[in-house]
Every structure is written in structure tokens, then in C-alpha cells.
Design a protein around this motif. Sequence first.
Motif, PDB file in Angstrom:
ATOM      1  N   GLY A 185       4.559  -0.094  16.469  1.00  0.00           N
ATOM      2  CA  GLY A 185       3.896  -1.252  15.916  1.00  0.00           C
ATOM      3  C   GLY A 185       4.790  -2.132  15.062  1.00  0.00           C
ATOM      4  O   GLY A 185       5.980  -1.915  14.917  1.00  0.00           O
ATOM      5  N   LYS A 186       4.172  -3.138  14.462  1.00  0.00           N
ATOM      6  CA  LYS A 186       4.915  -4.104  13.653  1.00  0.00           C
ATOM      7  C   LYS A 186       4.765  -3.789  12.166  1.00  0.00           C
ATOM      8  O   LYS A 186       4.262  -4.579  11.381  1.00  0.00           O
ATOM      9  N   ARG A 187       5.184  -2.595  11.785  1.00  0.00           N
ATOM     10  CA  ARG A 187       5.129  -2.213  10.381  1.00  0.00           C
ATOM     11  C   ARG A 187       6.385  -2.705   9.676  1.00  0.00           C
ATOM     12  O   ARG A 187       7.404  -2.993  10.299  1.00  0.00           O
ATOM     13  N   GLU A 188       6.317  -2.709   8.369  1.00  0.00           N
ATOM     14  CA  GLU A 188       7.443  -3.180   7.581  1.00  0.00           C
ATOM     15  C   GLU A 188       8.635  -2.240   7.779  1.00  0.00           C
ATOM     16  O   GLU A 188       8.488  -1.023   7.707  1.00  0.00           O
ATOM     17  N   ALA A 189       9.800  -2.814   8.026  1.00  0.00           N
ATOM     18  CA  ALA A 189      10.986  -2.006   8.301  1.00  0.00           C
ATOM     19  C   ALA A 189      11.403  -1.237   7.043  1.00  0.00           C
ATOM     20  O   ALA A 189      11.244  -1.724   5.919  1.00  0.00           O
ATOM     21  N   PRO A 190      11.943  -0.047   7.207  1.00  0.00           N
ATOM     22  CA  PRO A 190      12.383   0.728   6.049  1.00  0.00           C
ATOM     23  C   PRO A 190      13.672   0.166   5.467  1.00  0.00           C
ATOM     24  O   PRO A 190      14.411  -0.560   6.132  1.00  0.00           O
ATOM     25  N   ASP A 191      13.936   0.530   4.239  1.00  0.00           N
ATOM     26  CA  ASP A 191      15.182   0.146   3.575  1.00  0.00           C
ATOM     27  C   ASP A 191      16.193   1.267   3.819  1.00  0.00           C
ATOM     28  O   ASP A 191      16.414   2.140   2.975  1.00  0.00           O
ATOM     29  N   LEU A 192      16.812   1.231   5.007  1.00  0.00           N
ATOM     30  CA  LEU A 192      17.722   2.312   5.395  1.00  0.00           C
ATOM     31  C   LEU A 192      18.923   2.406   4.468  1.00  0.00           C
ATOM     32  O   LEU A 192      19.382   3.506   4.137  1.00  0.00           O
ATOM     33  N   LEU A 193      19.442   1.265   4.042  1.00  0.00           N
ATOM     34  CA  LEU A 193      20.619   1.278   3.182  1.00  0.00           C
ATOM     35  C   LEU A 193      20.326   1.992   1.865  1.00  0.00           C
ATOM     36  O   LEU A 193      21.149   2.772   1.372  1.00  0.00           O
ATOM     37  N   ARG A 194      19.160   1.734   1.328  1.00  0.00           N
ATOM     38  CA  ARG A 194      18.772   2.377   0.062  1.00  0.00           C
ATOM     39  C   ARG A 194      18.653   3.892   0.243  1.00  0.00           C
ATOM     40  O   ARG A 194      19.162   4.667  -0.582  1.00  0.00           O
TER      41      ARG A 194
END
Length: 891
Positions: free
Chosen positions: A464-473
Motif C-alpha cells: 500500500g501507500k503508507r508513509e515510507a520509513p526513515d531508513l537512514l535514522r
Amino acid sequence: MRPHYLTSLFSPRTVAVVGASDTPGSIGQAVFANLLAGNFQGKLFPVNLNHKVVGGIPAVPSVRLIEPAVDMAVVCTAIRTLPAIIKDCGKKGIKAVLLAKEFSDSEQLEREILNESVSIARHYGIRVLGPNVLGLMRPVAGFNATNYTSKVRPGNMALVSQSSALCTAMLDWADSKGIGFSSVISVGEALDVDFGEILDYLVADNFTQGILLHVHHIHHARRFMSALRAAARTKPVVVIKSGRYQDDVTGVTHSSNLIESGDVFDAALSRAGVLRVSSIAQLFTAAKVLAANFRVGGKRLAIVTNGIGPGVLAADSAYTNGVELAKLSDATMDLLNNALPRNWSHGNPIDLIGDASPVRFRTAVKACIDDPNVDGVLVIFTPQAGTDHLTTAQLMIGLQRESSKPMFLSWLGDAKVSESRDLFSKAKCAHFRAPEYGIEVFRNLASYHYNQQLLLQTPGPLEGKREAPDLLRARAVIAGAMAEGRTILSERESKEVLAAFRIPVNPTLLARTEDEAVVLAEQIHYPVVLKIDSADIIYKSDVGGVELNISNEATLRAAFRGILERARQAMPEARIDGISVQPMRKRRFAREVMVGVTHDSSFGPVITFGAGGIAVEVMHDRALSLPPLNQYLVGSMIRKTRIGQLLGAFKNLPAVDMDELVDVLLHVSEMVCELPELREMDINPLVADEKGVIALDARIIVEPLKPDVKRYGHMAIMPYPTHMVRSATLNDGMKVTIRPVRPEDAEMQQEFVRTLSDESRYNRYMSSIKQLSQTMLVRFTQLDYDREMALAMTCETEKGEEQQAVARFITDPDNEGCEFALEVADKWQGKGIGYILMNALFDAAREQGLTVMRGEVLAGNKGMLKLMHKLGFTVETHPEDRALTIVTKIL
């Protein structure tokens, strides 16, 4: 496609037997005698240093002296001779070797010799099966390179076993039941050729209609799962597992302590769409029933009997086996009330009364078959005064032919009903001497149906179109811990990683002194919770490191000092960063659950869900699944647990926010996919109520990445490759999307084929089809992205998303090259679509490590030939037909 690279092993035409002998009792004598007696149509060459003739056939001292080319060598000599023999095979050009000799795993020297032999084989491109005691046979081809002395019938099932002893027991049992085989493969030590490659071969084998698998341990989980899923899409696969007591799941979190390797193996088989059984008898019974195309759509069973005693015993057996007794619909109950005697049981089991006539049986069974609440019917007949077993049997056979729902027939007794049993056998009906056996088969069919539904699930790291995670963090937190030499993240660090993946967490602030704790408590407002902050302390409660419901400054200061004192006394070596201060969450209608991640040595990351809080280990209430997950899989996990039954509205408790709970599990699945460093995790408790969910405590354990691990290489199941989704612009400026095909694209793919011209459909499918069959549609949309790829180009129209073109490749069995196909809808021709899409397919093939792409184009298709030339393909002409093979190297 080219012939499978294991064809020389499983379908050889010329075979050398190294160590062939006339000495009674030797393996060389047993194997060679079986080959001679098996009506093998190929050529046999005995190899013996000391004898010039073996079994009446001239022998040679070395395979290098055999004049014609040799497909396969069967080696029956001592382990110490292997390196020299493998080297001779390599120089002769032999590509397959079967090691039919046993070796001692406890002997270090033998192990070193075997490893050296396999290394030599790899140098020459030789594939090695074994070592094992039994060998290999293809009864359908008269090929028997084993030391098994009894008869093995040809048939349509393949038997693959890791144990020679168990394999011989299965063969003996099967012969007594008249069961035959297409192949019998003893994997043995599996130093080289393993389950995954064998399954790949059997999927393409026309002689094999079903696969029986005995597994003890897995060497290459990704290959195994990929091949198993491919096999299960086209043929029934039944698995028996040994060694359940050997637990390969180790770790320090609750998630790891709650599961065993056998649980993980069950979860893996479920996702593969195969059926696991627990005995040899069940193995063959399930295989025969599945091969006969018996299927069920659920686990709701109706029991029809003319004896309430056997009916109740069958119901008890159903309960024990986890089979649900169907609740008959109102329409069915009305029909039965009108048709049956007044004293019938008025429920399921349906007791027709002892004198039930054949017509009464037919009426009740037909009503159950027509009931939408029923998935299968068990019919139990007891011979009593006034009954007619044979006519009743004939009516049941007629009903089975009319119905798509399965019927399981159990005529109790012996001599009196033997004629009916013979009738059932001739009609190929599922019949059993005892109802319990029929219930076991129904349970297995229901499990198989459920697992087939799981097989269809190919979710991405997050749907789905969920908010992308903050992978860098998240990666920065993990990298910071590793830089300090730590693999255990503190609660505060763990929650920071969770927050980066959009999982709601209880705010956690670090206080190094009492005064800092007081200031923080005033900021977030009382009441608060204090917890010890130390990466070295996994279970804070065990060291007295938690104080709840602190309502004022004096209590806080005393609690702060008490926590530090108890923690230092219990674990003086632990590094303590301070005390975390958190708001005390009081939720009247909250339920505590746990979400975790553990690591299996074979299948990698595993996600668990179950009851949380302090009861987690006592209740042992958990379900697990291999990632990636989607909503269907998450819902299935929740429904399997006891705590899952308490998440809906219950007495005075409102239902929890299930959407939020499902989201957390999906985000955890995404974490597992995108963070290969994550080895273990506990979110416990995860509090859920009608207002949402929040993680009150968490702990993550990580480990450094292994070098040269491909993207998602840490997972047993390849997720949907979202990183391949891209945007592009056509020659006329139109914006399009290029993305991997999903199972949900089935209808779009069907509509795409319908819009193709008759000529385009014929050129692509070599048929005048108007649309794809259901089988073809499943094959083209339910992909294993680890071994194939289909990229669709789509655009947005008034009617929604429309497919303009699709390019796909499927890898060769050796994973070195692939064959591709390109389809462009007629109305979208001439816009540069082919060039853009094929370049995207090149990128996907490069990522997969492929080196060659091959495809065919009609000689008259000048537009396609021009495109292929522009892309760098070379053309191989075929004067005998209209097709041209185009080949390019992938740099």
C-alpha cells in the motif's frame, strides 16, 4: 528452455559404474546387477581395476578409457579413491557423479577427502549427488542405480529422501500398497546437489505428478523455498520432517525462547503451499488423495451416519484433529426435518437412525453437499437390520461424480461390506475402514487448501501507500551501537528504530541523575515509569529495574536510587547509562500482546505474535510466520492465537483498533526486510485498545552483515522488489510507470491479452487463444522474484491503471542465463516502449547476476529485430523454421 543441467544425472543415456563388481555382497555388485536387471535402455560401462569382465560386459580400468561420451558415473569404491576418480571423470567430460558409497561422518580424514573431491568436481563442472547408501532410481525409465533388492513399481510420484534407511522403509510400504514411483532419489549428505535443485528438475519432469519429500535439515533455505513454491504451484507436494527435537532457534529474547525449529519449518512449509504429515502412512495417503485431485475449500465437515455412537466418536476425532463440525444452514435443517424421521439427531453429526435406507442416505448427503456451510462430508455406514450397504454405496458413488465437494466413505465392518469397498476402489472414491482415517485426510486437505492460499501471498516489504520509513535514522542507530562493539540495543535505542518505521512508541527520555529524572517527570507529567537503561540488561524486571505508577517527586527519587542499587547488585558488570523516564499509560480496556522477531539457522528471520506482558512464557500463546507479510498473513497469525480471540468486542471490552495492530505487524515485516542486521526483537508489551496501539517496551538485537549479501539475501522468501518501481517518459511525452507484476494484476493482465490482435496473441502464445486460462494467469502474475521477473509498463486512464506492455524473463535452472519475452499492446506501438522496458529488464537481470538473455523473434518482425539490434542482441538464424533466436551478453 535448454535441457535441465541435471538431465545427465537423472536421465542419463550412458552410465559408467566405477567399482562395478561380481563380488557377492558388495555395493558395486548390487548396483551393477540392478542396472542390468532394470531394463535400462542406455549403455552401461563397468569400470574395474582388477577384472576385465564384469557381469558379462567388458570392463575398463578407468573412465577415461571408455570410448563414447559418458553422461554419468556411479562411484561404488572406497572414499579414499574419490579424488582421483573425480579428476578422471572431469577429464573425460562427465557432468554428473553419484556417490553410492557410505562414509563415516566421524572420520576427519574421510571428511577431508570428500571436501577435496567436491572441490575437484566444481573445478570440472561436475555435479555430485550423495554420498548415500541407497542411490538413485528412475523406475519409469528402468534405471536403478541402487543397492535396493526389492521391486519398485513405476508410477507418477517422486520420492526424495534424506535418509536411505527411511527411503527403503517407504519403498517396502509402498510396494505392499501397490504404489509406484517416477523417481526415487536418496539425497544423503547432499554435499553438492541439494533439495532445491532436485525439486527444480522434478517440476519440469512430465513423468512426475506428485512429490513426496523426507527432510531432516536444509542447507540452502532460499533455494529450497523457491523450488518448493514453484513445485507446489503445479504439483501436490507432501513433506515428512524428522529431527523435530533438534532446536536450531537460539537467542536471548522471549521470541526466540518461545519457538522451536520445528515450528519454523511448519511455517515455511505453509508459505510454500505444501502439506506436512507426521507418518509414512499419512505421507502416501495424502499424496494419493491429492494426486487424485481431491480438494476442499475449508475445514467445515458434515458427518452423516446411521449410528449415533460412531458419529459421536467421529466428531470427537474431528475435534482432536482441529476439524470444525459444520453448522448446517437453516435451509438444510428444514429439508432434513421434512425428509428424515422425527427422532433424527437434529444436528451435526446427522444420525439417520439405524434402519436408514439408501434413499435416506442420499437425501441427507445431498443436502450437506449443497449446503454452503459445508466443505466436505464424511459418510459412515453401519450394517444393521433393514440396511442395504451395496445400493447405498452405489448412490454415494453417483453423488460423488456429481459434486465438486469431497466425500469420505467409511463402511464399518468386514465381510458384510467387502463388496461395497471393492466398488469404492474401482470408482476411485476416498474410502476408509475407520472414520478417523477419513477425518485425518480431510484435515490434511483443509491444511493443503489453507497453505495454497498462503502460497498466493507475495507481499512487498510493506503493502500500500503508507508513509515510507526513515531508513537512514534506523541504520544510524544500529551503526552507532555496532561502532561501540555492542549487538544489543537499549530500550531507548530500540524504540528509536521502531519509531523510524512508524511504529507508535511510548516516549522514553534518559536521566543520568535524580535531578534530571525529576525535571523530565515534570515535563511529561506524573504518573511516570522508571526503567533501568542498559544494553547489557535484557530482562529489566529480573533485576528489579522497573518501577511503575510513580506519582510524586519523593517517590521518584527513592525509586531512582532503588533501581540503580538493585541493578548494580544483580549485575555489577553491566554498563548502566542511566534511568529512562516514561509516561505511565493507563488504558482501561487495553490488551497486552507481543510482537517479536527471531532468527532460524536455516530460514532466517521469523516474525512472532502472541499474548504479551508477564504471561508471555506461561501461556505459550504465539503464532509465527516467515516474512514478508501482508494483511492476509497478518490476519491469519492473529486468528491462530488465543489472545486473538480477545481482541474483538468482549463483554464490557470494546474491540481494539485492528487496523492499527495489523499496521504494526506490517511495519515489523518491513523492518525485517530492510534491516538485514536485525537478528532478534521483542515488542512486549504492545498495548492495544479501541484508541490504537503503543509499544511500551522493546528490545532489538543486531549482528554485523555478512560480506557480499545480495539485497534481501537474508530472507528465505523474496519480497516484492519495490526498489524496481520507476517512472519513465515515452517518446510523445506521456508519463508511465514501470513496476514488477503483482498477483493483484491478474485482471489487468487478462484485459491486456484481450486487447492484443489475433496475430500478436498467436505470435506470443503460439495459439489462437482469446484470453489466458486460469492456470496461465496464475503463472504469469504469481512470481518468484528470486528466479523470474515480469515488468509491466502502465499508465493512468479514466478507467484506472492500464497495462501497455510487459517484459519478462525466467532464469535457466543453473541461474546463469535467462529467456525473455516482450509484449506491447497494439495501440501503444511506436512510442519507444520496447526500448525503455527492455532496458529496465536488463537492469533486473544484472541485479540477479545473470550473464545471458535469449529470446525468439519471428523472422518477418522487422520492428522487433531492429529494436533487438539497437539493444545489442546478436541473431542466430534457423532455416528450418520462421523463428530467429536473439542472444545478448549482460555486462
